[in-house]
Enzyme design. Sequence first.
Site, short mmCIF file in Angstrom:
data_model
loop_
_atom_site.label_atom_id
_atom_site.label_comp_id
_atom_site.label_asym_id
_atom_site.label_seq_id
_atom_site.Cartn_x
_atom_site.Cartn_y
_atom_site.Cartn_z
N ASP A 94 0.83 -1.21 0.00
CA ASP A 94 0.00 0.00 0.00
C ASP A 94 0.86 1.26 0.00
O ASP A 94 0.42 2.32 -0.44
CB ASP A 94 -0.89 0.06 1.26
CG ASP A 94 -1.87 -1.09 1.32
OD1 ASP A 94 -1.91 -1.89 0.37
OD2 ASP A 94 -2.60 -1.17 2.33
N ASP B 40 -2.48 5.84 -2.57
CA ASP B 40 -1.83 4.65 -2.02
C ASP B 40 -1.14 3.95 -3.19
O ASP B 40 -1.68 3.93 -4.31
CB ASP B 40 -2.87 3.69 -1.41
CG ASP B 40 -3.20 4.00 0.05
OD1 ASP B 40 -2.86 5.10 0.52
OD2 ASP B 40 -3.83 3.13 0.70
N HIS C 271 -7.49 0.20 -3.82
CA HIS C 271 -6.43 -0.69 -4.26
C HIS C 271 -6.91 -1.56 -5.43
O HIS C 271 -7.95 -2.21 -5.34
CB HIS C 271 -5.88 -1.56 -3.13
CG HIS C 271 -5.42 -0.73 -1.97
ND1 HIS C 271 -5.29 -1.21 -0.70
CD2 HIS C 271 -5.04 0.59 -1.91
CE1 HIS C 271 -4.86 -0.24 0.10
NE2 HIS C 271 -4.71 0.86 -0.61
N ASP D 65 -5.44 -4.19 -6.75
CA ASP D 65 -4.89 -5.53 -6.88
C ASP D 65 -5.85 -6.67 -6.50
O ASP D 65 -5.42 -7.80 -6.22
CB ASP D 65 -3.54 -5.67 -6.15
CG ASP D 65 -3.56 -5.17 -4.72
OD1 ASP D 65 -4.63 -4.71 -4.27
OD2 ASP D 65 -2.51 -5.24 -4.06
N CYS E 229 -0.76 -7.76 -1.10
CA CYS E 229 -0.76 -6.61 -0.18
C CYS E 229 0.36 -6.75 0.86
O CYS E 229 0.95 -5.74 1.27
CB CYS E 229 -2.07 -6.55 0.58
SG CYS E 229 -3.48 -6.14 -0.43
#
Length: 368
Positions: free
Chosen positions: A120, A200, A249, A251, A353
């Site tokens: 992150d 982030d 995020h 991902d 992560c």
Amino acid sequence: MDKLESDNVKSLPIVWSCNEWDPLEEVIVGSVEGAIVPLWDDVAVQAIVPEHARWFFEKYGGQPFPDEMIEMASKDLDRLCEVLTSLGVKVKRPDKVDFSKDYTTPWWTSKGLYSAMPRDIFLVVADTVIEAPMAWRSRYFESFAFRNLIQEYFNKGAKWLAAPKPSMAGDFYNKDYSPETPYIGDEKQFVVTENQIAFDAADFVRFGKDILVQKSNVTNAMGIEWVRRHLGPEFTVHEVEFDDAHPMHIDTTIVPLCPGKLLINPTWVDKSKLPDLFKDWEIIEAPAPVFTNDSALFFSSDWLTMNFLSIDEKRIIVEENEKPLIDLLKKHGFEPIPIPFRNFYPFGGSMHCATTDIRRRGKLEKYF
Ligand code: ABU
């Protein structure tokens, strides 16, 4: 390893990673030790926490995560480190930090969160570590758990670029934002405003000289422009938008597997609306997550299924219970390496992560 490859290895900078699939040589793995549950009244937290997990934040907000959760997740992280080491990957861990301490800026007071998710915070683009400014008050000083490591890489020649931090004062957050109305008309709403830079690192995904990024509840247009301008003309930063109503995020939305193969989250990504960049790529739909809507997924959507870590173009470390994903990856010629990681999920991520690349052996290339 042939001579050419061995010369390439010797000449790699200490920090070097251009994509998600080149052979991994060194990685930072996060830690859940000392993790503190964010307060439910933090508007930035409410924006992304699934409603079914609200009770957990109301009960534990501002307190340490329960010991049992820490112990079990730490075991999963230690196992990940062992597996990475056995695969020849060098593993680094953050410093221990007391996240329960209050800290005060001119505008607000907060406790910390954790050092569980280095992905992150740090975006490695070729030889540069970009330190994200973050958007949660509880994450304001999170990068300091990794400061000694990044300083060591800097001393060995890495470039290190830290983005300006937003004040995170009241007007940094959108006071009209409500998780119940994430769209107004067709326009997605976000809890962070545009009045200061925010991003982030995990909202960016690297494909060599092309980098995709989404706006989210922690990443705004100014943040994207800051990264674009600092990377300069060698890189193209493409802004993309998908159908995740509460994005934070990228991902668990799109995950490149190797050149020419992209895994997508079929609930948020409409194949026909993917950027033209992917017109010659094979698009693979991820199977539904094994752990659906259970109260263990406190910080994230259920799609941690896709949040795995590639060792190279073939080998991928995945959560051992995600059998449909494992079968799918095998069908497409990959070699999944299943490990237990489910106890880490409640902290809001899986292996992607929980790690950040430091070095992958390969070249900076164009893939589109
Ligand atoms: N930090 C990854 C979690 C993204 C998601 O909620 O799917």
